[in-house]
Design a protein around this motif. Structure first.
Motif, short mmCIF file in Angstrom:
data_model
loop_
_atom_site.label_atom_id
_atom_site.label_comp_id
_atom_site.label_asym_id
_atom_site.label_seq_id
_atom_site.Cartn_x
_atom_site.Cartn_y
_atom_site.Cartn_z
N LEU B 102 33.54 84.32 30.14
CA LEU B 102 33.29 85.47 31.03
C LEU B 102 34.23 85.42 32.23
O LEU B 102 34.74 86.45 32.68
CB LEU B 102 31.82 85.48 31.49
N TYR B 103 34.45 84.21 32.76
CA TYR B 103 35.35 84.06 33.91
C TYR B 103 36.78 84.47 33.51
O TYR B 103 37.46 85.20 34.24
CB TYR B 103 35.34 82.62 34.45
N ALA B 104 37.20 84.00 32.32
CA ALA B 104 38.55 84.32 31.85
C ALA B 104 38.70 85.83 31.67
O ALA B 104 39.72 86.42 32.09
CB ALA B 104 38.82 83.59 30.53
N ALA B 105 37.68 86.46 31.10
CA ALA B 105 37.71 87.92 30.90
C ALA B 105 37.74 88.63 32.25
O ALA B 105 38.48 89.60 32.45
CB ALA B 105 36.50 88.35 30.09
N SER B 106 36.93 88.12 33.19
CA SER B 106 36.86 88.71 34.53
C SER B 106 38.22 88.62 35.22
O SER B 106 38.67 89.58 35.85
CB SER B 106 35.78 87.98 35.35
N PHE B 107 38.87 87.48 35.08
CA PHE B 107 40.18 87.29 35.71
C PHE B 107 41.21 88.23 35.07
O PHE B 107 42.00 88.88 35.76
CB PHE B 107 40.64 85.83 35.57
N ASP B 108 41.16 88.29 33.74
CA ASP B 108 42.13 89.13 33.02
C ASP B 108 41.95 90.60 33.37
O ASP B 108 42.92 91.28 33.73
CB ASP B 108 41.93 88.92 31.51
N ILE B 109 40.69 91.06 33.31
CA ILE B 109 40.45 92.49 33.56
C ILE B 109 40.52 92.81 35.06
O ILE B 109 41.12 93.81 35.47
CB ILE B 109 39.08 92.92 32.97
N GLY B 110 39.91 91.94 35.87
CA GLY B 110 39.82 92.21 37.31
C GLY B 110 41.14 92.03 38.04
O GLY B 110 41.50 92.86 38.88
N VAL B 111 41.88 90.98 37.73
CA VAL B 111 43.11 90.67 38.48
C VAL B 111 44.34 91.25 37.77
O VAL B 111 45.11 92.02 38.36
CB VAL B 111 43.27 89.14 38.68
N ILE B 112 44.50 90.90 36.48
CA ILE B 112 45.73 91.30 35.79
C ILE B 112 45.75 92.81 35.51
O ILE B 112 46.77 93.47 35.68
CB ILE B 112 45.91 90.47 34.49
N HIS B 113 44.58 93.36 35.10
CA HIS B 113 44.54 94.80 34.80
C HIS B 113 44.00 95.64 35.95
O HIS B 113 43.83 96.86 35.80
CB HIS B 113 43.73 95.03 33.51
N GLY B 114 43.68 94.99 37.07
CA GLY B 114 43.30 95.72 38.28
C GLY B 114 42.04 96.56 38.18
O GLY B 114 41.97 97.66 38.73
N ARG B 115 41.04 96.06 37.46
CA ARG B 115 39.76 96.79 37.38
C ARG B 115 38.62 95.88 37.85
O ARG B 115 37.83 95.37 37.04
CB ARG B 115 39.53 97.26 35.94
N PRO B 116 38.55 95.65 39.17
CA PRO B 116 37.60 94.67 39.71
C PRO B 116 36.13 95.01 39.45
O PRO B 116 35.30 94.10 39.38
CB PRO B 116 37.90 94.67 41.22
N HIS B 117 35.81 96.32 39.28
CA HIS B 117 34.40 96.67 39.04
C HIS B 117 33.90 96.05 37.73
O HIS B 117 32.72 95.74 37.59
CB HIS B 117 34.22 98.20 39.06
N VAL B 118 34.81 95.84 36.76
CA VAL B 118 34.41 95.23 35.48
C VAL B 118 33.99 93.77 35.72
O VAL B 118 33.06 93.27 35.08
CB VAL B 118 35.56 95.32 34.44
N SER B 119 34.67 93.12 36.68
CA SER B 119 34.29 91.74 37.01
C SER B 119 32.84 91.66 37.49
O SER B 119 32.12 90.71 37.19
CB SER B 119 35.21 91.19 38.12
N LEU B 120 32.43 92.69 38.23
CA LEU B 120 31.06 92.70 38.74
C LEU B 120 30.05 92.88 37.60
O LEU B 120 28.98 92.26 37.60
CB LEU B 120 30.89 93.79 39.80
#
Lengths: 105, 147
Positions: B102-120
């Protein structure tokens, strides 16, 4: 316990006292346990618990750490690596005795 | 030989008895499960924050671990490590691997793809997973001790 038991492979004479076996049984489950908790779990008095802990420390099976919390000194016990192995072997020896598969050392 | 067997049985009985007593002390309140779950959620949510805050959140997580250990020690007079050997590892390892994923997915989507709301959203999932994992861990632990 009879003298012959002490020659059973893996049997640890230091753990012949039920309270000492119980202390190690708690410490292999809990990373650290406080003196008062060990006393409560084993039903020992302060002085008896102190003696058992000292015996286990002398045998290298546990280590003690003293801390001060809220102005009170507390003693925390934890099992050593060799203590864990000795406990496991001792319990296995007891189980072999019970199942009748005793193999002398 | 019979007395030897009886003494061995009594010793194993004493061991079993103290393990059962330990199990009676062990159960955690829901707040303890929630505290662990909150730490996992903070970890997974951290990529959603700005870099400076992200490091602050990770530091907060580490402080949280220390506080939980202190809380357990004060509450129980002992600390039972989640990484202890035994059947509980069958719960610990999968839960931590899933949190890591989940952390890896959060980093990939939130940081690399710039969609921080998905991290939440992933952090909320991590909270649920960690809470459930913690309660299952406790159930396995108590059963192992013969409670």
């Amino acid at each position: 316990m009879p003298e012959t038991v002490s020659v059973v492979k893996g049997f640890e004479p230091v753990l012949q006292a039920a309270a000492r076996l119980q202390i190690l049984a708690v410490l292999v489950q809990a990373q650290q346990a406080e003196f008062a908790r060990l006393k409560e779990l084993t039903g020992c008095s302060d002085s008896v618990m102190s003696k058992h802990l000292a015996t286990l420390v002398d045998a290298g099976l546990i280590r003690l750490k003293k801390t001060v919390e809220g102005g009170r000194q507390r003693t925390w016990a934890s099992v050593t690596r060799s203590g864990r192995v000795v406990f496991r072997d001792h319990v296995a020896a007891l189980q072999r005795i019970v199942s009748g598969g005793v193999d002398p050392a | 030989m019979d007395s030897m067997r009886e003494e061995a049985l009594a010793a194993l009985g004493a061991k079993g008895e103290v393990e059962r007593r330990l199990a009676q002390v062990g159960p955690c309140p829901p707040s303890r499960h929630a505290a662990f779950a909150a730490l996992m959620a903070i970890l997974v949510a951290s990529p959603a924050a700005a870099p400076a805050i992200r490091w602050g959140l990770l530091a907060l997580g580490l402080v949280g671990v220390v506080l939980i250990i202190r809380w357990d020690k004060r509450r129980l007079g002992m600390f039972i490590n989640g990484y202890r050997r035994g059947k509980t590892l069958l719960v610990t390892v999968p839960v931590l691997l899933l949190i890591e994923a989940l952390y890896a997915a959060s980093f990939d989507i939130g940081v690399i793809h710039g969609r921080p709301h998905v991290s939440l959203v992933l952090a909320a999932g991590a909270f649920g997973l960690a809470y459930a994992g913690s309660t299952v861990w406790q159930r396995v632990f108590l059963r192992e001790l013969g409670a």
